[in-house]
Design an enzyme around this catalytic site. Sequence first.
Site, PDB file in Angstrom:
ATOM      1  N   SER A  45      31.029 -18.255 -23.708  1.00 19.66           N
ATOM      2  CA  SER A  45      30.489 -19.272 -24.625  1.00 19.66           C
ATOM      3  C   SER A  45      28.976 -19.147 -24.666  1.00 19.66           C
ATOM      4  O   SER A  45      28.347 -18.774 -23.668  1.00 19.66           O
ATOM      5  CB  SER A  45      30.875 -20.673 -24.160  1.00 19.66           C
ATOM      6  OG  SER A  45      30.165 -21.662 -24.890  1.00 19.66           O
ATOM      7  N   TYR A  55      31.503 -27.219 -17.625  1.00 17.24           N
ATOM      8  CA  TYR A  55      31.818 -26.076 -18.488  1.00 17.24           C
ATOM      9  C   TYR A  55      30.647 -25.095 -18.551  1.00 17.24           C
ATOM     10  O   TYR A  55      30.826 -23.886 -18.390  1.00 17.24           O
ATOM     11  CB  TYR A  55      32.157 -26.593 -19.887  1.00 17.24           C
ATOM     12  CG  TYR A  55      32.625 -25.534 -20.851  1.00 17.24           C
ATOM     13  CD1 TYR A  55      33.945 -25.083 -20.833  1.00 17.24           C
ATOM     14  CD2 TYR A  55      31.753 -24.997 -21.796  1.00 17.24           C
ATOM     15  CE1 TYR A  55      34.380 -24.112 -21.725  1.00 17.24           C
ATOM     16  CE2 TYR A  55      32.179 -24.034 -22.694  1.00 17.24           C
ATOM     17  CZ  TYR A  55      33.494 -23.600 -22.655  1.00 17.24           C
ATOM     18  OH  TYR A  55      33.921 -22.635 -23.548  1.00 17.24           O
TER      19      TYR A  55
END
Length: 302
Positions: A175, A188
């Site tokens: 990501s 995350y």
Amino acid sequence: MELKSACRMFLFPVQMFYYIVRASLFSLLPSRRKDLTKEVVLITGGGRGIGRHLAKEFAKQGARKVILWGRTEKCLKETAEEISLSGTECHYFLCDVANREEVYKQAKVVREKVGDVTILVNNAAVVHGKSLMDSDDDALLKSQHINTMGQFWTTKAFLPRMLELQHGHVVCINSILSQSPIPGAIDYCTSKASSLAFMESLTLGLLDCPGVGCTTVLPFHTNTEMFQGMRVRFPQLFPPLKPEVVAQRTVDAVRADKAFLYLPWTMHALVILKSFMPQVALEEIHKFSGSYTCMNTFKGRT
């Protein structure tokens, strides 16, 4: 000896410039694409979201077999049936990548029942979506175990055979938050930063291993249920990516042996800006873009 060292120091920037120009020119030329007709692809988190679209895209582009790993049998079964109907052999296995022993056990089952995995796609991930002080300790550990440590176990399970065959590919769906973190997703962002370091180290470590490569994909916010409720301040300027587009670009990158893929390409600018801009300027950019509050409406996967 001193003269030799001085010559090396002088030649180093020249060599760097040469390799940069060479890489830039090669990026403009059409590359030879890998044939997938003999590939056995295993996708973690393959039952839904980006994983589901990856499975469909690999099948569409000719993979011989597709294997799905995940924790929800209903999703895995539906995806496997859809791919099988398209004409590609597809299998699914229940496996929690956070559980090391379960990964090793299921990897052995896969080899016995399906065959050697030649493309491993580490896609499984979770997001807690809260600040550090509001986060449950067990939820924080779960994010690290699935998003980061799971890659260690799956790669250790399948990479040795790839090296033995001198044929294989390890893929990580990472990501852009690994390089540009936001508040409200500290679990995350941290796990993805660790995952990126893992892939960078692995990619360099495999340079001398013929036939085995790596691809790391760093997409912007993707429109899946995992990040349901996340709001970008200017969606017209920064629209969320479609999971099918991420899947298609990922498979293309694997076939082209591309080591790192940023989606969209404008994310390169974000990384470059962060490398030299002062922290105060970066904070103002975050405030203007709304990334400070984009997780306030986060709901996540229901």
